[in-house]
Design an enzyme around this catalytic site. Structure first.
Site, PDB file in Angstrom:
ATOM      1  N   SER A  59      -1.874   7.977  -1.037  1.00 45.10           N
ATOM      2  CA  SER A  59      -0.626   8.197  -1.344  1.00 45.10           C
ATOM      3  C   SER A  59       0.073   7.088  -2.234  1.00 45.10           C
ATOM      4  CB  SER A  59       0.190   8.332   0.026  1.00 45.10           C
ATOM      5  OG  SER A  59      -0.111   9.381   0.735  1.00 45.10           O
ATOM      6  N   TYR A 172       7.365  14.148   6.448  1.00 44.18           N
ATOM      7  CA  TYR A 172       6.449  13.614   5.431  1.00 44.18           C
ATOM      8  C   TYR A 172       5.366  14.793   5.145  1.00 44.18           C
ATOM      9  CZ  TYR A 172       3.345  10.419   2.950  1.00 44.18           C
ATOM     10  OH  TYR A 172       2.573   9.634   1.895  1.00 44.18           O
TER      11      TYR A 172
END
Length: 399
Positions: A59, A172
Site C-alpha cells: 500500500s 479502507y
C-alpha cells in the site's frame, strides 16, 4: 543510536530477517540511512538486506497513485468531482449490500444513488471495502465460488458490492486500484509507463516498478516475504507460498509496487519538498489537505477503534486517542505526539510491516522497510516508531 541496537537485537533474535531505514529533510539531505540482516530466509540466499534491495511495497504504492491521479487532473484528463462511471463502468455496478440470507445463500442489495468520483476513490469514501475485511463481502464471495481479492485484474479483484452510500462514510478498500485504472483509461498508458514518464523519470529513479520479474537488474536484489507466528512472535520463517499480489498481473495502484528503499525514499523526499517537477502548488495542497467531512472523519476514527486488528493494521499501532483524518496522501494525525511527531504528520505503509511518514512542521520524512508478516506486526512497528522518534528528537530540534 538506541534504535539501531533495537533493530540489531530483532535481527539476532530472528524477529526481523532484514531491514532498511532512511530519513531526510526537505532540503534533500539524507539524515540517516542503514540496512542490516538478510534479504531472504530461503536456503540458497546469502545476500544481505541493503538499501538497493527490492521490496514489495504494497500500500505504499497508493501515494504514487495519488500523485499520478493529480497529474491527470492538472492536465485536464480527469476531474476530482466528476463521476467515474463513464471510464469505469464496472465500479459500483452491484449497488449496496445490506445483508445476506444464509438459507438462500444470496446477498440483499439496494441501488446506490450517489455517483462515485475520483475524490471519493482517493479518500476511501467511495463505498468500497476490501472484501477480506468485511464478513458480508466474504459471504458474497463464497456464494459465487470466489476467493477474496484473487485474480489478475483490478476488475476481478475489486468489482464488489458497496457497503455504504458513496460519500457518507469511510472504509479502507480498493479505491487506489480503481484510481490507477482511471489513470490508465485517461492516458492510454499503463500505470507503469505513466509513472516512469511522469514520476520516476523526472526524479531519476530507476528502482521502482510494478513488474520486477521483467527486470534482469533486479533479479538478485529481490527480498522475499517471511512470517512470524499468528501472535507476531519469532522465529521468522520463509513464507514461500505467500503471493502478495494474490494472482495480480496488472498494475495495481493500491498495492502492486516494488521498490528499493533508495528509490522510494527519493520519491518520498520529493513529496516532502513539494517538488514542482511532479505537481504544482495547488495540487500539492490538494494532496495533503484533509478530505473527510465530520461524518466521514468520525466513521474513520470509529473504524480504527473497532477492533485490535483495525487499530494495528490500519491505525499502524498509533494510539487511538489521537484524532485522525485522511488525505489523498495518507492518514493525518491531527495532533502530534511528544517526542515523536508534529501536528498534522502524515503516515502510511504496506502489508509487510513497512511504514513511511511525512512531518512537515519538523521538515523531515522517513521510511522503514522490511518484508515480514503478519501485516503491520506490532513488534516490528514498535521498532519503526523508535526510529521515527530518534530522527525527530535529533533533527527537528524537539526534545
Amino acid at each position: 543510536m538506541e534504535f539501531e541496537k533495537a533493530y540489531e537485537k530483532a535481527v539476532e533474535d530472528n524477529i526481523l530477517p532484514g531491514y532498511a531505514l532512511m530519513a531526510g529533510n526537505k532540503n534533500g539531505k539524507v539524515l540517516y540511512s542503514g540496512a542490516r540482516g538478510m534479504q531472504s530466509l530461503r536456503d540458497a540466499s546469502s545476500r544481505p538486506f541493503q538499501l538497493d534491495t527490492i521490496c514489495a511495497i504494497a500500500s505504499m504504492t497508493k501515494l504514487m497513485t495519488a500523485v499520478a491521479a493529480l497529474q491527470c487532473v492538472e492536465a485536464g484528463l480527469l476531474e476530482l468531482d466528476k463521476p467515474v462511471s463513464d471510464l469505469l463502468p464496472e465500479i459500483g455496478k452491484y449497488g449496496i449490500i445490506t445483508g445476506f440470507d444464509d438459507e438462500k445463500n444470496e446477498a440483499t442489495m439496494v441501488p446506490n444513488s450517489t455517483p462515485i468520483t475520483l475524490r471519493m476513490l482517493l479518500s476511501h469514501t467511495n463505498g468500497h471495502e476490501y472484501d477480506w475485511f468485511n464478513p458480508l463481502l466474504m459471504k458474497w464471495r463464497a456464494s459465487r465460488g470466489e476467493m477474496p481479492w484473487v485474480g489478475p485484474t483490478v476488475e476481478q479483484k475489486s468489482t464488489l458490492p458497496l457497503i455504504f452510500e458513496p460519500g457518507t462514510s469511510f472504509r479502507y478498500g480498493a479505491g487506489s486500484d480503481w484510481a490507477g485504472k482511471l489513470v490508465e483509461k485517461a492516458t492510454g498508458k499503463s500505470l507503469e509507463a505513466f509513472m516512469a514518464e511522469r514520476i520516476w523519470g523526472p526524479l531519476g529513479i530507476k528502482d521502482i516498478t510494478f513488474y520486477p520479474k521483467k527486470r534482469d537488474d533486479m533479479a538478485d536484489r529481490m527480498a522475499t516475504i517471511s512470517t512470524l507466528n499468528e501472535k507476531g512472535e519469532g522465529p521468522a520463517v520463509d513464507a514461500p507460498d505467500f503471493d502478495i499480489l494474490f494472482g495480480g498481473t496488472e498494475c495495481l495502484g493500491g498495492g502492486g509496487g516494488f521498490a528499493s528503499m533508495e528509490g522510494y525514499f527519493a520519491f518520498l523526499q520529493a513529496v516532502l519538498r513539494k517538488d514542482r517537477s511532479l505537481l504544482n502548488d495547488l495540487s500539492w495542497t490538494e494532496l495533503f489537505k484533509p478530505q473527510l467531512n465530520e461524518q466521514c472523519k468520525k466513521a474513520f476514527n470509529d473504524y480504527l477503534k473497532s477492533s485490535p486488528l483495525h487499530s494495528q493494521y490500519l491505525g499502524m499501532c498509533i494510539p487511538t486517542d489521537l484524532e485522525k483524518t485522511w488525505s489523498f496522501a495518507g492518514m493525518i494525525c491531527e495532533k502530534g505526539q511528544r517526542g515523536r511527531m508534529s501536528d498534522g504528520s502524515i503516515f502510511w505503509g504496506g502489508v509487510p510491516s513497512m511504514t513511511w511518514y511525512l512531518d512537515f512542521e519538523a521538515g523531515i520524512c522517513g521510511v522503514a522497510a522490511c518484508q515480514i508478516i503478519p501485516p503491520m506486526s506490532p513488534s516490528v512497528l514498535a521498532l519503526h516508531e523508535q526510529f521515527q522518534r530518534e530522527m525527530y528528537q535529533k533533527f527537528s530540534g524537539a526534545k
